[in-house]
Scaffold this motif. Structure first.
Motif, mmCIF file in Angstrom:
data_model
loop_
_atom_site.group_PDB
_atom_site.id
_atom_site.type_symbol
_atom_site.label_atom_id
_atom_site.label_comp_id
_atom_site.label_asym_id
_atom_site.label_seq_id
_atom_site.Cartn_x
_atom_site.Cartn_y
_atom_site.Cartn_z
ATOM 1 N N VAL A 196 2.734 -1.109 7.701
ATOM 2 C CA VAL A 196 1.722 -2.062 8.213
ATOM 3 C C VAL A 196 0.879 -2.783 6.844
ATOM 4 N N HIS A 197 0.935 -4.026 6.637
ATOM 5 C CA HIS A 197 0.261 -4.568 5.630
ATOM 6 C C HIS A 197 -0.688 -5.544 6.222
ATOM 7 N N GLY A 198 -2.030 -5.388 6.443
ATOM 8 C CA GLY A 198 -2.716 -6.138 7.347
ATOM 9 C C GLY A 198 -2.546 -6.509 8.482
ATOM 10 N N GLN A 199 -2.014 -7.789 8.915
ATOM 11 C CA GLN A 199 -1.659 -8.114 10.053
ATOM 12 C C GLN A 199 0.023 -8.123 10.249
ATOM 13 N N ILE B 105 14.840 17.864 19.581
ATOM 14 C CA ILE B 105 13.411 16.855 19.635
ATOM 15 C C ILE B 105 13.752 15.532 18.651
ATOM 16 N N PRO B 106 12.841 14.667 19.132
ATOM 17 C CA PRO B 106 12.867 13.112 18.751
ATOM 18 C C PRO B 106 12.499 13.263 17.097
ATOM 19 N N THR B 107 13.223 12.250 16.473
ATOM 20 C CA THR B 107 12.985 12.190 14.921
ATOM 21 C C THR B 107 11.347 11.990 14.637
ATOM 22 N N VAL B 108 10.992 12.374 13.758
ATOM 23 C CA VAL B 108 9.553 11.894 13.361
ATOM 24 C C VAL B 108 9.395 10.554 12.890
ATOM 25 N N ARG B 109 8.350 10.063 13.652
ATOM 26 C CA ARG B 109 7.984 8.759 13.286
ATOM 27 C C ARG B 109 6.578 8.788 12.574
ATOM 28 N N ASN B 110 6.620 7.728 11.641
ATOM 29 C CA ASN B 110 5.166 7.657 10.925
ATOM 30 C C ASN B 110 4.870 6.058 10.733
ATOM 31 N N ILE B 111 3.666 5.958 10.777
ATOM 32 C CA ILE B 111 3.041 4.567 10.575
ATOM 33 C C ILE B 111 2.324 4.634 9.326
ATOM 34 N N ILE B 112 2.604 3.637 8.319
ATOM 35 C CA ILE B 112 1.923 3.895 7.011
ATOM 36 C C ILE B 112 1.138 2.421 6.661
ATOM 37 N N ASP B 113 -0.125 2.452 6.812
ATOM 38 C CA ASP B 113 -1.029 1.532 6.621
ATOM 39 C C ASP B 113 -1.223 1.349 5.162
ATOM 40 N N TYR B 114 -0.999 -0.029 4.661
ATOM 41 C CA TYR B 114 -1.291 -0.233 3.502
ATOM 42 C C TYR B 114 -2.489 -1.179 3.081
ATOM 43 N N PHE B 115 -3.374 -0.722 2.337
ATOM 44 C CA PHE B 115 -4.826 -1.406 2.247
ATOM 45 C C PHE B 115 -4.769 -2.160 0.786
ATOM 46 N N PRO B 116 -5.687 -3.389 0.630
ATOM 47 C CA PRO B 116 -5.640 -4.171 -0.443
ATOM 48 C C PRO B 116 -6.185 -3.395 -2.003
ATOM 49 N N ASP B 117 -6.632 -2.309 -1.780
ATOM 50 C CA ASP B 117 -6.987 -1.643 -3.058
ATOM 51 C C ASP B 117 -5.718 -0.694 -3.453
ATOM 52 N N GLY B 118 -4.559 -0.832 -2.879
ATOM 53 C CA GLY B 118 -3.349 -0.049 -3.300
ATOM 54 C C GLY B 118 -3.281 1.270 -2.459
ATOM 55 N N SER B 119 -4.147 1.783 -1.818
ATOM 56 C CA SER B 119 -4.104 3.024 -1.105
ATOM 57 C C SER B 119 -3.303 2.843 -0.010
ATOM 58 N N ARG B 120 -2.935 3.837 0.794
ATOM 59 C CA ARG B 120 -2.168 3.865 1.876
ATOM 60 C C ARG B 120 -2.771 5.081 2.855
ATOM 61 N N ARG B 121 -2.309 4.817 4.120
ATOM 62 C CA ARG B 121 -2.596 5.914 4.977
ATOM 63 C C ARG B 121 -1.467 6.253 5.901
ATOM 64 N N GLU C 164 8.657 -0.345 -16.104
ATOM 65 C CA GLU C 164 8.530 -1.767 -15.702
ATOM 66 C C GLU C 164 7.760 -2.068 -14.401
ATOM 67 N N ARG C 165 6.861 -3.096 -14.570
ATOM 68 C CA ARG C 165 5.906 -3.364 -13.377
ATOM 69 C C ARG C 165 6.789 -4.041 -12.165
ATOM 70 N N ALA C 166 6.373 -3.878 -10.778
ATOM 71 C CA ALA C 166 7.386 -4.468 -10.052
ATOM 72 C C ALA C 166 6.312 -4.967 -8.941
ATOM 73 N N VAL C 167 6.696 -6.138 -8.055
ATOM 74 C CA VAL C 167 6.082 -6.471 -7.077
ATOM 75 C C VAL C 167 6.660 -5.656 -5.798
ATOM 76 N N ALA C 168 5.775 -5.025 -5.067
ATOM 77 C CA ALA C 168 6.155 -3.850 -3.994
ATOM 78 C C ALA C 168 6.104 -4.776 -2.593
ATOM 79 N N VAL C 169 7.380 -4.837 -2.082
ATOM 80 C CA VAL C 169 7.495 -5.131 -0.581
ATOM 81 C C VAL C 169 7.023 -4.196 0.245
ATOM 82 N N ASP C 170 7.548 -2.873 0.114
ATOM 83 C CA ASP C 170 7.297 -1.672 0.756
ATOM 84 C C ASP C 170 7.231 -0.373 -0.159
ATOM 85 N N SER C 171 6.268 0.154 -0.543
ATOM 86 C CA SER C 171 6.037 1.309 -1.447
ATOM 87 C C SER C 171 6.714 2.703 -0.982
ATOM 88 N N THR C 172 6.837 2.891 0.468
ATOM 89 C CA THR C 172 7.106 4.012 1.085
ATOM 90 C C THR C 172 8.680 4.441 0.193
#
Length: 293
Positions: free
Chosen positions: A22-25, A83-99, A234-242
């Motif tokens: 999840v990146h914002g909306q 049992i079902p597969t583990v599901r994760n929701i990863i929220d990304y925030f503007p400061d680069g942190s994630r939850r 090298e620096r790279a633009v992350a689409v999804d850093s997971t």
């Protein structure tokens, strides 16, 4: 030793999950993730014989394992769980942190981790084994058991969620591995210092011949046989850093296993991480590994 047909072999042990970023909306569609998949696909970029050991949940689509096979990953004899597969929701925030929000209980996560009873003879005969982050209980059981039952080079990655209060127990399994691959947060927390060079030497003194501290886009710090090297990335633009750290570990392990060159392996690990973050989930790595076939 060498695996089949004289080719070095690596087994990536860990979890398979279903993740949503999840990146914002902007919310991605559910995508297959899990450290075992990221690590194995990254390793496949550099090594032909890559196998995966991860429990399969009751709802994991068969197409997932087929896509891994098509990318060249050996996924035979994976243990199944009712049992079902583990599901994760990863929220990304503007400061680069994630939850991370895990939609499963700790007990379910533990049941979907790997224990010694899941390990086959084929795994024990591999040249290298990467033990990725799973439940604390499984890693504490599995790592010393592998040390006692295989001559494979053992690579160890941890999970930052269980570090506090378990320092001595984790020091025990760090001592059992040949290469320790903590993130910067894990290194600082475990070593109780923000001096990464001091942290690397502390871990090295526990037993591992090589310590690699991952610093995301700032590269890594490699301590091998007493020599400390800062390895840029090298620096790279992350689409999804997971999965970036897991991909680093897989790429590193594959190259290090063949060459023994920890610095070059760190550069290759960073390149694999850049591939991982170029798309949602494992798609970037699947495409890159599949193109090698």
């Amino acid at each position: 030793m060498a695996g089949r047909d004289g080719v070095m072999s690596l087994v990536c042990i860990g979890n398979l999950t279903i993740d949503e970023a999840v990146h914002g909306q902007d919310r991605s569609a559910p995508a297959i993730g899990g450290d075992a998949a990221y690590a194995a696909l990254a390793a496949r970029l550099y090594l032909d014989d890559v196998r995966m050991l991860a429990p399969v949940g009751s709802d994991l689509p068969p197409s997932v394992l087929q896509s891994l096979r098509e990318a060249g990953i050996v996924v035979d004899d994976l243990p199944s769980r009712d049992i079902p597969t583990v599901r994760n929701i990863i929220d990304y925030f503007p400061d680069g942190s994630r939850r991370w929000t895990m939609l499963a209980t700790e007990d379910e996560f533990d049941r979907l981790s790997v224990y010694p009873t899941d390990v086959t003879d084929a795994v024990l005969q591999a040249d290298g084994i990467l033990i990725s982050a799973m439940s604390l209980q499984s890693q504490l059981a599995l790592t010393p058991w592998l040390r006692a039952n295989t001559d494979a080079t053992l690579y160890l990655d941890l999970q930052e969620d269980y570090l506090v209060g378990n320092r001595e127990a984790l020091f025990g399994i760090i001592a059992d591995c040949d290469v320790f691959l903590p993130s910067e947060i894990e290194a600082v927390t475990l070593a109780e210092t923000d001096d990464l060079a001091a942290a690397a030497h502390l871990f090295h003194d526990l037993g591992p011949r090589t310590v690699v501290i991952k610093r995301a886009q700032r590269g890594s710090i490699v301590l091998h046989d007493g020599t400390l090297t800062e390895v840029s990335s090298e620096r790279a633009v992350a689409v999804d850093s997971t999965g970036a750290g897991d991909a680093f570990c897989g790429g590193f392990a594959a190259v290090h296993l063949v060459s023994g060159d920890a610095v070059d392996a760190a550069r290759c690990g960073s390149a694999a991480a850049r591939t991982a973050i170029s798309a949602y989930g494992i798609d970037g790595l699947v495409s890159a590994a599949g193109a090698l076939r």
